[in-house]
Design a protein around this motif. Sequence first.
Motif, short mmCIF file in Angstrom:
data_model
loop_
_atom_site.label_atom_id
_atom_site.label_comp_id
_atom_site.label_asym_id
_atom_site.label_seq_id
_atom_site.Cartn_x
_atom_site.Cartn_y
_atom_site.Cartn_z
N ASP A 151 12.67 21.00 61.33
CA ASP A 151 13.12 19.68 60.43
C ASP A 151 12.20 19.43 59.50
O ASP A 151 12.46 19.13 58.30
CB ASP A 151 13.69 18.78 61.29
CG ASP A 151 14.92 18.95 61.97
OD1 ASP A 151 15.58 19.89 61.70
OD2 ASP A 151 15.17 18.16 63.11
N GLN A 190 8.40 17.22 49.98
CA GLN A 190 9.23 17.31 50.71
C GLN A 190 9.07 16.95 52.01
O GLN A 190 9.83 16.34 52.64
CB GLN A 190 10.11 18.88 50.50
CG GLN A 190 10.53 19.15 49.34
CD GLN A 190 11.06 20.64 49.11
OE1 GLN A 190 10.74 21.41 50.07
NE2 GLN A 190 11.32 21.09 47.96
N TYR A 222 6.61 15.34 53.02
CA TYR A 222 6.07 13.77 53.28
C TYR A 222 7.42 12.96 53.06
O TYR A 222 7.41 12.01 53.82
CB TYR A 222 5.12 13.63 52.11
CG TYR A 222 4.60 12.06 52.07
CD1 TYR A 222 4.11 11.37 52.97
CD2 TYR A 222 4.35 11.50 50.73
CE1 TYR A 222 3.70 10.13 53.03
CE2 TYR A 222 3.80 10.20 50.80
CZ TYR A 222 3.63 9.70 51.81
OH TYR A 222 3.01 8.15 51.74
N SER A 223 8.31 13.23 52.22
CA SER A 223 9.65 12.82 52.35
C SER A 223 10.24 12.53 53.76
O SER A 223 10.76 11.53 53.96
CB SER A 223 10.24 13.27 51.20
OG SER A 223 11.54 12.44 51.12
N ARG A 224 10.26 13.69 54.30
CA ARG A 224 10.94 13.78 55.58
C ARG A 224 10.29 12.81 56.61
O ARG A 224 10.96 12.24 57.24
CB ARG A 224 11.11 15.02 56.05
CG ARG A 224 11.90 16.06 55.31
CD ARG A 224 12.21 17.53 56.09
NE ARG A 224 12.61 18.29 54.95
CZ ARG A 224 11.89 19.20 54.24
NH1 ARG A 224 10.91 19.63 54.53
NH2 ARG A 224 12.75 20.06 53.19
N GLN A 253 8.51 10.22 56.08
CA GLN A 253 8.89 8.76 55.69
C GLN A 253 10.12 8.40 55.94
O GLN A 253 10.57 7.11 56.71
CB GLN A 253 8.47 8.42 54.12
CG GLN A 253 6.87 8.55 53.83
CD GLN A 253 6.82 8.40 52.13
OE1 GLN A 253 7.39 9.11 51.60
NE2 GLN A 253 6.16 7.47 52.08
N GLY A 254 11.16 9.43 55.66
CA GLY A 254 12.66 8.96 56.05
C GLY A 254 12.80 8.88 57.61
O GLY A 254 13.77 7.98 58.04
N ARG A 255 12.10 9.58 58.26
CA ARG A 255 12.21 9.41 59.73
C ARG A 255 11.41 8.29 60.45
O ARG A 255 11.34 8.12 61.70
CB ARG A 255 12.11 10.60 60.44
CG ARG A 255 12.86 12.07 60.22
CD ARG A 255 12.56 13.07 60.46
NE ARG A 255 13.48 14.03 60.45
CZ ARG A 255 13.66 14.90 59.30
NH1 ARG A 255 12.96 14.72 58.21
NH2 ARG A 255 14.51 15.90 59.28
N GLU A 256 10.72 7.61 59.35
CA GLU A 256 9.79 6.59 59.72
C GLU A 256 8.90 6.94 60.96
O GLU A 256 8.50 6.34 61.80
CB GLU A 256 10.57 5.38 60.19
CG GLU A 256 11.41 4.64 59.12
CD GLU A 256 12.34 3.69 59.38
OE1 GLU A 256 12.20 3.17 60.61
OE2 GLU A 256 12.81 2.94 58.43
#
Length: 130
Positions: free
Chosen positions: A24, A76, A78-80, A82-85
């Motif tokens: 993921d 990408q 890093y975004s994942r 952050q998105g999953r906190e």
Amino acid sequence: MPARLDHTIMHSTDSAVSAHFLTDLLGAPEPKPQGPFVAVPVEGGLTIDYADFIVEPDHIVLQHLAFLVSEEEFDQIYSRVQGRELPYWSEPGHEGPQQLNHRSGGRGLYVDDPDGHAIEFLTVSETQAS
């Protein structure tokens, strides 16, 4: 011919959960059962094989995997993260919480997988930096 690493085994409490966690974050294809393991294919034919049957959960020795990625892939990932906190760190040993590092002129971060293994993502290999 120099030896090439074919696979490595990561001990886990739940091989499917750990393998999916990594795929993921990488944005990689789904992991595949490979015998008693759940395999995450990475570049060059290498697989990270997760096993939940070799050692007892309280005997898992924590390991570190470092992935050299492009700047775009890092963005990408890093975004994942952050998105999953997810908690992440700039340095090993959980130093620099919720910060990136900029070693060797690149970017990097560390995140723990579900069993506490350190997963590092970096854009410049420290062994090849000039």
